[in-house]
Write a protein that holds these residues in place. Structure first.
Motif, PDB file in Angstrom:
ATOM      1  N   MET A   1       4.497  -1.317  12.466  1.00 55.43           N
ATOM      2  CA  MET A   1       3.286  -2.124  12.567  1.00 55.43           C
ATOM      3  C   MET A   1       3.587  -3.546  12.101  1.00 55.43           C
TER       4      MET A   1
ATOM      5  N   SER B   1       1.989  10.931   2.069  1.00 56.27           N
ATOM      6  CA  SER B   1       2.553  10.406   3.308  1.00 56.27           C
ATOM      7  C   SER B   1       3.789  11.216   3.679  1.00 56.27           C
TER       8      SER B   1
ATOM      9  N   ASN C   1       6.005   4.931  11.233  1.00 56.43           N
ATOM     10  CA  ASN C   1       4.961   4.281  12.036  1.00 56.43           C
ATOM     11  C   ASN C   1       4.456   3.017  11.357  1.00 56.43           C
ATOM     12  N   TYR C   2       4.313   3.054  10.039  1.00 57.87           N
ATOM     13  CA  TYR C   2       3.858   1.867   9.312  1.00 57.87           C
ATOM     14  C   TYR C   2       4.873   0.732   9.429  1.00 57.87           C
TER      15      TYR C   2
ATOM     16  N   SER D   1       0.841  -1.185   0.000  1.00 57.86           N
ATOM     17  CA  SER D   1       0.000   0.000   0.000  1.00 57.86           C
ATOM     18  C   SER D   1       0.881   1.242   0.000  1.00 57.86           C
TER      19      SER D   1
ATOM     20  N   LEU E   1       5.492   6.923   7.474  1.00 56.65           N
ATOM     21  CA  LEU E   1       6.112   5.695   6.988  1.00 56.65           C
ATOM     22  C   LEU E   1       6.836   4.961   8.116  1.00 56.65           C
TER      23      LEU E   1
END
Length: 166
Positions: A158, A147, A154-155, A16, A152
């Motif tokens: 995850m 973004s 933070n992603y 994504s 990025l």
């Protein structure tokens, strides 16, 4: 994600909001090629270079914000109004049909029952090559979502709990 794929917990791997360099980085190290990239695509931001790259790699593109996040200027473009009148469709339906014919996976969302019904009523007409070219000329390389490096980061942190899934 590759482990989850190998264990049969997922049937495909998707990305994504990756750009070409980020996708190439994944392709250089992955064992299982991503099947799809979900990213912003609409008539004002057509991502033609990225789509060509993805096509070459056998990766589908899924349009996020397919209607330009509901941007009034996009939705009221005169070309969509004229085509809507010609085909008896709404401007949104013309845009969604453009996505389909352009090879974009498109999953429009709505809570409005009429809009949901209209979103399925896209397969009884087709835009001509000339009409597709006219819509292609609307590309402005205008995003509605951008973004940041912080987002990025933070992603990256995850991590889905795939080991806990049955």
């Amino acid at each position: 994600m590759e482990k989850a794929y190998k264990e049969g917990k997922v049937r495909a791997i998707g990305l994504s909001n990756f750009n070409m360099a980020q996708i190439q980085e994944i392709l250089d190290i992955c064992e299982i090629k991503p099947a799809i990239l979900q990213t912003e695509v609409h008539p004002y931001f057509q991502e033609n270079e990225l789509k060509a790259f993805l096509d070459k790699e056998g990766i589908a593109i899924q349009s996020w914000y397919p209607l330009g996040h509901g941007d009034k200027a996009l939705l009221e473009e005169p070309v969509f109004t004229a085509l809507g009148e010609k085909y008896g469709k709404s401007n949104a339906q013309i845009i969604l049909r453009w996505h389909i014919q352009a090879g974009n996976v498109v999953i429009p969302g709505s809570k409005n029952p009429e809009h949901i019904k209209d979103n399925f009523d896209l397969f009884n007409f087709a835009l001509t090559d000339e009409e597709m070219a006219e819509i292609a000329s609307l590309n402005k390389n205008v995003r509605y979502y951008t973004s940041t490096p912080e987002m990025l980061e933070n992603y990256v942190r995850m991590v889905p709990p795939v080991n806990e899934q049955k």
